[in-house]
Design a protein around this motif. Structure first.
Motif, PDB file in Angstrom:
ATOM      1  N   THR A   1      12.180  26.990  21.548  1.00  0.00           N
ATOM      2  CA  THR A   1      11.022  26.867  22.739  1.00  0.00           C
ATOM      3  C   THR A   1      10.014  27.606  22.092  1.00  0.00           C
ATOM      4  O   THR A   1       8.914  27.146  21.383  1.00  0.00           O
ATOM      5  CB  THR A   1      11.553  27.379  23.958  1.00  0.00           C
TER       6      THR A   1
ATOM      7  N   GLY B   1       8.945  30.643  28.905  1.00  0.00           N
ATOM      8  CA  GLY B   1       8.681  29.172  28.438  1.00  0.00           C
ATOM      9  C   GLY B   1       8.822  28.261  29.488  1.00  0.00           C
ATOM     10  O   GLY B   1       7.817  27.477  29.642  1.00  0.00           O
TER      11      GLY B   1
ATOM     12  N   ILE C   1      10.126  22.534  26.251  1.00  0.00           N
ATOM     13  CA  ILE C   1      10.785  23.254  27.161  1.00  0.00           C
ATOM     14  C   ILE C   1      11.824  22.943  27.986  1.00  0.00           C
ATOM     15  O   ILE C   1      12.942  23.462  28.003  1.00  0.00           O
ATOM     16  CB  ILE C   1       9.815  24.221  27.923  1.00  0.00           C
TER      17      ILE C   1
ATOM     18  N   SER D   1      15.492  24.123  27.226  1.00  0.00           N
ATOM     19  CA  SER D   1      15.671  25.151  28.371  1.00  0.00           C
ATOM     20  C   SER D   1      16.567  24.590  29.534  1.00  0.00           C
ATOM     21  O   SER D   1      17.117  25.370  30.436  1.00  0.00           O
ATOM     22  CB  SER D   1      14.752  25.766  28.453  1.00  0.00           C
TER      23      SER D   1
ATOM     24  N   ALA E   1      17.163  28.487  25.175  1.00  0.00           N
ATOM     25  CA  ALA E   1      15.973  28.730  25.172  1.00  0.00           C
ATOM     26  C   ALA E   1      15.458  29.243  23.909  1.00  0.00           C
ATOM     27  O   ALA E   1      14.472  28.958  23.130  1.00  0.00           O
ATOM     28  CB  ALA E   1      15.403  29.146  26.338  1.00  0.00           C
TER      29      ALA E   1
END
Length: 524
Positions: A155, A66, A349, A353, A151
């Motif tokens: 993602t 990602g 992302i 994340s 994540a």
């Protein structure tokens, strides 16, 4: 957008099988809870031992791929066939934060750092209950609720689902993650497709009903501790009923109204609580330890993520959390896909994340770090209530150490109810989406699942507290097929990003294979 298949049609086989399996679980628990616990514990140990290493690699790979996408030229790709995002950045991030953070918002934030502080994780030098043990304790909590955990929720899987639904016009279902492999066949009375949807619903139901029942127990304890209200089953049921009413109203008014409003309210209250605790609590200790523990976390992240030493400890902590969050994965990917139209891959992302994990880690430091500081000052002030009364006792004890402790404790209990309500409304929405394939499922279907989750949680709670733990542990078992379902997204998401980049003139158009059947991703 060309619609490939008719939307808003209830998938009856998936509905009856997934709903039936949940009812069978509850019925068996009523009949013989010890038997069910035995089955789940055996399956839990088997799943953790056999799939634990795979899950570690899956979450780490998902996070790394990602980030590579985000910082590459493909990060500019816009998702969802919208030029501008549906929601402004704060509303968008608020709704994202109320997914995973809602599960650990209060009780885990107070207790997990303390557990790791009193007994440092086995992969670190033992500095338990000393100043040197603060960073390892916080860092281990950061791993479990940080970059890798976030994540996996939204993602790579979200990129695939958004492409299949918004760009290709197929139903928004967990089985969409298999479209790059099977093509349109996965949506046509496919046994594999139905199985993907069913296991996703079962997994997320286990992960939702557990926290609902758990909330009833925790808030019941808090009300007894603060106001002397009897901590009985009746009290717990009233708490759950309040939660269900809030979630039902929220999900009935839709993502862009009720769920969005509740998420913003929740994040606003959480920020307010964090600021008050930061001001009246050990301010410099919290700030300094957040920075040093985050540095320690990043420095040791690979070691912690791939640790294979103490299997019993892993099963109780890291592997349990990875199974829990994997179980949420497909449904959270659907929810984040629904609210992220018009966002770029880079925005998606980084928000999921990086931004959300850092906010979560800071919250864990505010709550858990305050408890650790109190424990350093007065040994046993937090650890003793935690060992005797569990997680809710830790929250109450931490608040007792602060000025305005009563008001803060009430605030934490209220935020907890709203936090779990936001989880229930978003999960109920995504189950309704899975059953209809539409990102705007009918209101009655959305509300129906809120009520089902609430009723089944009350039934389980009435059987006994162990039934809540049993269904919570069962999510690790259901995470096994879900983790296999999510594996292809690791290579399919980059392929989709490459294709969309060419379509959006970010890169030169990709060459079409000689055979149109060579790749579903380039087949139009």
């Amino acid at each position: 957008m060309k619609q490939r298949m008719k939307q808003e049609v209830m998938d009856r086989p998936v509905f009856w099988i997934s709903g039936g399996l949940l009812l069978v679980f509850v019925a068996l628990s009523i009949y013989d809870l010890s038997m069910v616990e035995g089955w789940i514990n055996s399956s839990f140990n088997f799943s953790a031992n056999l799939f634990g290493s795979y899950w570690e690699l899956l979450l780490l790979g998902n996070f790394v791929i990602g980030l590579i996408l985000a910082f590459s030229k493909y990060g500019k790709v816009k998702l969802g066939k919208l030029e501008k995002p549906q929601n402004d950045y704060f509303k968008w991030v608020a709704m994202i934060l109320c997914t995973l953070l809602a599960s650990g918002g209060v009780f885990w934030a107070a207790s997990e750092p303390m557990y790791h502080f009193v007994t440092n994780p086995p992969l670190f030098t033992d500095h338990s209950s000393t100043m040197a043990g603060v960073e390892p304790a916080l860092a281990q909590s950061f791993l479990h609720w940080g970059f890798l955990a976030w994540a996996i929720l939204g993602t790579l899987a979200t990129i695939v689902i958004m492409y299949v639904h918004y760009h290709k016009g197929y139903p928004m279902k967990p089985r969409a993650m298999l479209y790059p492999i099977f093509g349109e066949r996965i949506f046509k009375k496919s046994v594999i497709g139905s199985a993907a949807d069913i296991v996703s619903i079962i997994a997320v139901a286990a992960g939702t009903m557990g926290p609902i029942g758990f909330l009833g127990l925790q808030v019941g304890y808090g009300l007894h501790s603060l106001f002397g209200i009897p901590n009985t089953l009746t009290t717990n049921i009233i708490v759950i009923a309040a939660l269900v009413v809030i979630a039902a109203i929220s999900v009935a008014t839709g993502v862009d109204k009720g769920i969005q409003f509740l998420s913003r309210l929740n994040v606003g209250l959480t920020v307010l609580l964090a600021l008050v605790v930061l001001i009246v609590g050990p301010t410099m200790f919290i700030l300094n330890k957040f920075i040093s523990a985050e540095g320690f976390h990043i420095q040791n992240m690979l070691t912690m993520a791939l640790y294979q030493g103490d299997k019993a400890w892993l099963g109780y902590w890291t592997v349990f959390f990875w199974g829990w969050f994997l179980g949420y994965g497909p449904m959270m990917a659907i929810f984040i896909a629904r609210i992220s139209r018009g966002r770029t891959i880079r925005e998606l992302i980084l928000a999921v994340s990086v931004v959300a994990p850092l906010v979560t880690n800071f919250w864990f430091t505010v709550v858990g770090g305050t408890g650790i500081k109190a424990e350093l000052t007065t040994p046993g002030s937090i650890s003793t209530p935690l060992s005797e009364g569990g997680m809710p006792a830790a929250v109450m004890s931490i608040m007792d150490q602060l000025p305005l402790g009563l008001l803060l404790a009430i605030g934490f209990l209220f935020v907890t109810i709203v936090f779990v309500s936001t989880t229930v409304d978003s999960i109920s929405y995504t189950v309704a989406v899975t059953l209809t394939g539409s990102d705007e499922p009918k209101r009655w279907i959305r509300v129906f699942w809120v009520l089902i989750f609430g009723v089944l949680s009350v039934v389980l709670l009435s059987i006994g507290e162990n039934s809540i733990s049993a269904i919570q542990n069962s999510i690790v078992v259901t995470a096994v097929p879900v983790s296999i379902l999510m594996l292809p997204t690791l290579w399919n998401a980059p392929q989709i990003a490459k294709k969309l980049a060419a379509e959006q003139n970010i890169t030169s158009p990709a060459k079409v294979p000689k055979s149109a059947e060579d790749s579903e991703l380039v087949k139009e």
